[in-house]
Design an enzyme around this catalytic site. Structure first.
Site, PDB file in Angstrom:
ATOM      1  N   HIS A  17      35.197 -12.530  -8.023  1.00  7.65           N
ATOM      2  CA  HIS A  17      33.840 -12.388  -9.470  1.00  7.65           C
ATOM      3  C   HIS A  17      32.708 -12.231  -8.696  1.00  7.65           C
ATOM      4  CE1 HIS A  17      33.641 -15.021 -13.819  1.00  7.65           C
ATOM      5  NE2 HIS A  17      32.622 -14.192 -12.729  1.00  7.65           N
ATOM      6  N   HIS A  19      29.342 -10.670 -10.266  1.00  8.76           N
ATOM      7  CA  HIS A  19      27.968  -9.521 -10.937  1.00  8.76           C
ATOM      8  C   HIS A  19      26.949  -8.923 -10.095  1.00  8.76           C
ATOM      9  CE1 HIS A  19      30.176 -11.006 -14.838  1.00  8.76           C
ATOM     10  NE2 HIS A  19      29.879 -11.701 -13.956  1.00  8.76           N
ATOM     11  N   GLU A 200      34.510 -20.010 -20.444  1.00 12.49           N
ATOM     12  CA  GLU A 200      33.676 -20.313 -19.802  1.00 12.49           C
ATOM     13  C   GLU A 200      33.360 -20.728 -21.139  1.00 12.49           C
ATOM     14  OE1 GLU A 200      30.663 -17.133 -19.310  1.00 12.49           O
ATOM     15  OE2 GLU A 200      30.010 -18.420 -17.310  1.00 12.49           O
ATOM     16  N   ASP A 278      29.763 -15.703  -8.920  1.00 12.56           N
ATOM     17  CA  ASP A 278      29.555 -14.819 -10.206  1.00 12.56           C
ATOM     18  C   ASP A 278      28.235 -14.698  -9.873  1.00 12.56           C
ATOM     19  OD1 ASP A 278      30.403 -14.493 -12.727  1.00 12.56           O
ATOM     20  OD2 ASP A 278      29.762 -16.493 -13.564  1.00 12.56           O
ATOM     21  N   ASP A 279      27.083 -14.927  -9.556  1.00  9.18           N
ATOM     22  CA  ASP A 279      25.892 -14.144  -9.637  1.00  9.18           C
ATOM     23  C   ASP A 279      24.984 -15.683  -8.763  1.00  9.18           C
ATOM     24  OD1 ASP A 279      25.981 -12.719 -12.134  1.00  9.18           O
ATOM     25  OD2 ASP A 279      26.711 -15.309 -12.881  1.00  9.18           O
TER      26      ASP A 279
HETATM   27  N1  HPA Z   1      29.385 -15.003 -17.507  1.00  9.02           N
HETATM   28  C1  HPA Z   1      29.037 -14.629 -18.869  1.00  9.02           C
HETATM   29  N2  HPA Z   1      28.559 -13.521 -18.721  1.00  9.02           N
HETATM   30  C2  HPA Z   1      28.398 -12.902 -17.476  1.00  9.02           C
HETATM   31  C3  HPA Z   1      28.419 -14.263 -16.788  1.00  9.02           C
HETATM   32  C4  HPA Z   1      29.163 -15.013 -16.921  1.00  9.02           C
HETATM   33  O1  HPA Z   1      29.807 -16.482 -16.002  1.00  9.02           O
HETATM   34  N3  HPA Z   1      27.931 -13.313 -15.234  1.00  9.02           N
HETATM   35  C5  HPA Z   1      27.184 -12.187 -15.524  1.00  9.02           C
HETATM   36  N4  HPA Z   1      26.961 -11.878 -16.819  1.00  9.02           N
HETATM   37 ZN    ZN Z   2      31.259 -13.837 -14.425  1.00  6.75          ZN
END
Ligand code: HPA
Ligand code: ZN
Length: 336
Positions: A17, A19, A200, A278-279
């Site tokens: 996971h 992006h 989330e 994630d990011d």
């Molecule tokens: N959630 C939803 N959209 C996203 C996320 C996330 O954690 N990271 C990048 N786009």
């Molecule tokens: Zn994500």
């Protein structure tokens, strides 16, 4: 390094996971802005990094989409992806399943092919140089409509062989999985493996819908599934993986602090839970930093860390031979 950090560092692992747009470090954002003649709304790298304070998912998304404006050419996508892969390799990531958001780019006139070909070139290099294998997952932006998602799926068809799965990201509340039921059906018929962000900020009911309506095989985040014991029982029975992102949850205030993060409860309930970044450019750490921060906050020991790394291979889209090899390497690394 702390004992936990050095133990985590030696474990081979998969990241499931992340992006690619969320791996854009401010230094690279400024370099690409200059190369492409794009203005960023920050005076310096320091000012950009200092702006990373978010009260919720939407706050973050505004900054994240603005950052992506520097990505225009095939080589920009290559350089972005390569920078992530070098970091992942340094964290002993052996396999990565990487999201990309084509609509963020095609909306600015960037050709779909430039995005995929740039990313793909970097993935091929990482395989050759590091033995790091990967898969690409196309995410539909859920705040946009069904027609836009269908257009994106059509644009992906010529690149079918390079894209393993489809996902769903962006603003969760008010954009339930069922909004994309027909797009996901078409995508499944075309052979894409379906996953979705759910639970989330959205309720357990969205996780249920992602499973029943979109027929996803993996849930991204999934924190709020814990509110529904029957849903948890099904996730456990079917061993549906959850790709959990502790530092993201902290920075987007999905949890108040890491000591109250649900990861330990998820492990105790036998959910197939994994740890991911994630990011990472926005949330203060790549995958190993996520393992370490959550382990320190929850008092996780070697057995639990090993379980998390093993789960990452169990949950990955690997063939049985590769999975077995990586799990053997993990056992050897942990025993050494
Ligand atoms: N959630 C939803 N959209 C996203 C996320 C996330 O954690 N990271 C990048 N786009
Ligand atoms: Zn994500």
């Amino acid at each position: 390094m702390t004992d936990i950090a050095s133990f985590v560092a030696v474990l081979p692992k998969a990241e499931l996971h992340v992006h690619v747009e969320g791996t854009l470090e401010p230094e690279l954002a400024f370099a690409l802005a200059e190369r492409n003649g794009v203005e960023l709304p920050y005076a310096s790298v320091e000012e950009m990094r200092a702006a990373y304070h978010f009260s919720n998912l939407q706050d973050f998304l505004d900054v994240y989409y603005a950052g992506a404006s520097v990505l225009l050419e095939r080589r920009d996508f290559h350089d972005l992806t390569w920078a992530y892969l070098e970091r992942a390799h340094a964290d002993n990531v052996r396999h990565a399943e990487i999201f990309f958001d084509p609509q963020t780019h095609t909306a600015r006139g960037v050709p779909f092919g430039a995005v995929v070909e740039g990313i793909r070139a970097a993935l091929d290099e990482a395989r050759a140089r590091f033995g790091l294998t990967s898969r690409l997952i196309l995410c539909f932006l859920r705040h946009l409509d069904e027609a836009a998602a269908f257009e994106t799926l059509e644009a992906a068809m010529p690149y079918r062989e390079h894209i393993a799965g489809v996902g769903l990201d962006s603003a969760e509340r008010g954009n339930p999985p069922r909004k994309f039921a027909r797009v996901f059906r078409r995508a499944r018929e075309a052979g894409f493996v379906p996953v979705a962000h759910a639970g989330e900020e959205g309720p357990a009911a969205y996780v249920r819908e992602a499973l029943d309506v979109l027929r996803v095989t993996r849930i991204d985040h999934g924190n709020n599934a814990l509110d529904d014991p029957r849903l948890v029982a099904e996730l456990v029975a079917r061993q549906v993986p959850l790709t959990v992102c502790p530092l993201s949850n902290l920075r987007l205030r999905v949890v108040d602090d890491l000591a109250s993060h649900p990861l330990r409860r998820m492990l105790e309930q036998d959910l197939l839970v994994t740890v991911n970044s994630d990011d990472p450019a926005y949330f203060g750490g790549y995958v190993n930093a996520n393992y370490v921060a959550v382990a320190e906050a929850l008092g996780l020991g070697a057995a639990e860390l090993l379980r998390l790394a093993r789960n990452s291979f169990e949950a990955a889209w690997l063939d049985a031979g590769d999975r077995g090899k990586l799990i053997d390497e993990l056992a050897a690394a942990a025993g050494a």
